[in-house]
Design a protein around this motif. Sequence first.
Motif, PDB file in Angstrom:
ATOM      1  N   GLU A  89     -31.366  22.457 -15.069  1.00  8.44           N
ATOM      2  CA  GLU A  89     -30.962  21.989 -13.737  1.00  8.44           C
ATOM      3  C   GLU A  89     -31.416  20.554 -13.542  1.00  8.44           C
ATOM      4  OE1 GLU A  89     -32.603  24.905 -11.092  1.00  8.44           O
ATOM      5  OE2 GLU A  89     -30.942  26.295 -11.455  1.00  8.44           O
ATOM      6  N   SER A  91     -31.557  17.397 -10.467  1.00 11.08           N
ATOM      7  CA  SER A  91     -31.337  17.041  -9.075  1.00 11.08           C
ATOM      8  C   SER A  91     -30.537  15.761  -8.989  1.00 11.08           C
ATOM      9  CB  SER A  91     -32.682  16.853  -8.364  1.00 11.08           C
ATOM     10  OG  SER A  91     -33.349  18.088  -8.310  1.00 11.08           O
ATOM     11  N   GLY A  95     -27.358  17.504  -4.565  1.00  7.06           N
ATOM     12  CA  GLY A  95     -28.264  18.644  -4.646  1.00  7.06           C
ATOM     13  C   GLY A  95     -28.551  18.980  -6.090  1.00  7.06           C
ATOM     14  N   LYS A  96     -29.041  20.191  -6.312  1.00  7.34           N
ATOM     15  CA  LYS A  96     -29.426  20.582  -7.662  1.00  7.34           C
ATOM     16  C   LYS A  96     -28.229  21.167  -8.395  1.00  7.34           C
ATOM     17  CE  LYS A  96     -33.878  22.210  -8.328  1.00  7.34           C
ATOM     18  NZ  LYS A  96     -34.858  23.322  -8.357  1.00  7.34           N
ATOM     19  N   GLU A 125     -24.213  22.655  -6.605  1.00  3.99           N
ATOM     20  CA  GLU A 125     -25.241  23.194  -5.715  1.00  3.99           C
ATOM     21  C   GLU A 125     -24.717  24.410  -4.928  1.00  3.99           C
ATOM     22  OE1 GLU A 125     -28.464  22.201  -4.945  1.00  3.99           O
ATOM     23  OE2 GLU A 125     -28.643  23.581  -3.257  1.00  3.99           O
ATOM     24  N   ALA A 126     -23.516  24.270  -4.355  1.00  2.00           N
ATOM     25  CA  ALA A 126     -22.960  25.336  -3.515  1.00  2.00           C
ATOM     26  C   ALA A 126     -22.741  26.618  -4.316  1.00  2.00           C
ATOM     27  CB  ALA A 126     -21.650  24.868  -2.892  1.00  2.00           C
ATOM     28  N   ARG A 128     -24.140  27.364  -7.182  1.00  2.00           N
ATOM     29  CA  ARG A 128     -25.427  27.812  -7.706  1.00  2.00           C
ATOM     30  C   ARG A 128     -26.140  28.695  -6.680  1.00  2.00           C
ATOM     31  NH1 ARG A 128     -30.565  26.266  -8.163  1.00  2.00           N
ATOM     32  NH2 ARG A 128     -30.281  24.844  -6.422  1.00  2.00           N
ATOM     33  N   ARG A 129     -26.112  28.243  -5.425  1.00  2.00           N
ATOM     34  CA  ARG A 129     -26.752  29.006  -4.344  1.00  2.00           C
ATOM     35  C   ARG A 129     -26.088  30.370  -4.173  1.00  2.00           C
ATOM     36  NH1 ARG A 129     -30.120  26.672  -0.732  1.00  2.00           N
ATOM     37  NH2 ARG A 129     -30.520  24.449  -1.047  1.00  2.00           N
ATOM     38  N   GLU A 130     -24.774  30.346  -4.250  1.00  2.00           N
ATOM     39  CA  GLU A 130     -24.011  31.588  -4.100  1.00  2.00           C
ATOM     40  C   GLU A 130     -24.386  32.587  -5.198  1.00  2.00           C
ATOM     41  OE1 GLU A 130     -19.381  32.127  -4.045  1.00  2.00           O
ATOM     42  OE2 GLU A 130     -19.966  30.364  -2.848  1.00  2.00           O
ATOM     43  N   ILE A 132     -27.186  32.692  -6.909  1.00  2.00           N
ATOM     44  CA  ILE A 132     -28.566  33.158  -6.752  1.00  2.00           C
ATOM     45  C   ILE A 132     -28.647  34.259  -5.690  1.00  2.00           C
ATOM     46  CG2 ILE A 132     -30.883  32.472  -5.964  1.00  2.00           C
ATOM     47  CD1 ILE A 132     -30.280  29.690  -7.215  1.00  2.00           C
ATOM     48  N   SER A 133     -27.827  34.110  -4.634  1.00  2.00           N
ATOM     49  CA  SER A 133     -27.916  35.056  -3.523  1.00  2.00           C
ATOM     50  C   SER A 133     -27.271  36.402  -3.857  1.00  2.00           C
ATOM     51  CB  SER A 133     -27.259  34.454  -2.275  1.00  2.00           C
ATOM     52  OG  SER A 133     -25.873  34.343  -2.496  1.00  2.00           O
TER      53      SER A 133
END
Lengths: 134, 133
Positions: A89, A91, A95-96, A125-126, A128-130, A132-133
């Motif tokens: 990853e 930055s 974002g990351k 980033e978007a 990636r967050r999805e 992870i959740s």
Amino acid sequence: MERGAVKKFAEAIGDLHPIYVDEETGKNSRFGTNIAPPTFPRVFDYGVIEGLHLPNKGLIHGEQSFHYKRPLLVGEDIFCYSEVTGYSEKSGTQGKMGFLLLQSFGEDPSGQIIFTSKSTVIISEAVRRELISQ
Amino acid sequence: MKLAELQAGESLESTQLDPVTRLDLIKYAGASGDYNPIHTIDEEAKKAGLPGIIAHGMWTMGNLSKLFTSFYEEGYMEDYLIRFKGMVFLNDSITLKAVLHEKEGNKLHFKVAAVNQDDREVIKGTVVFVQYE
């Protein structure tokens, strides 16, 4: 390596060269048959990597490479698989971002490698967050 | 022309593609199995934050490889590496380029690129073409 699939692919990249599509040219070539364009392995099924669930949206293709021992021949059987070879990853301003490295392989029936390919897939980033959740 | 006659610093004849159409990308989706809708459906591209549909990177990479197709009797592409640098949109006019960088025994090292109508590189990379002994 289906003749029809090679022809369709060659047409889609605007390269209907006789070495890909004309049977006579193939027979008379040094290969004794038709060959496929170098990016044709995009078509193959590499199976499923357990636990890897990538969305089909929101990914960016960063890099791609192919390494060949010889061209792919129409009519031959190729056994394909792929591996995750790395993930990192970084930055940035957005974002990351994730950088996923995948390596794919194509072997002849005796297990000899014909080609390997490497892809770098950039995960925003978007997305990636999805992931992870989930 | 034969690749064997090419000297370092010399280029293959560059090719200008017809402006990119939606049908080009629908055909590539069908032929490759890559049905990501940002390449074919406007609304999906916009949802993804793009001004419009974009070509598959692999479509451009596939097109670029054709500069070498007519030399298959001399050798084959051993390595083909591409970095995707910019997006290709509908109606973009793409030019394919390859220049021989270095000869190393029976290996020809090329620098390759596809540029758009603004002369901006959309993909860039290298080809190692191996000549048969």
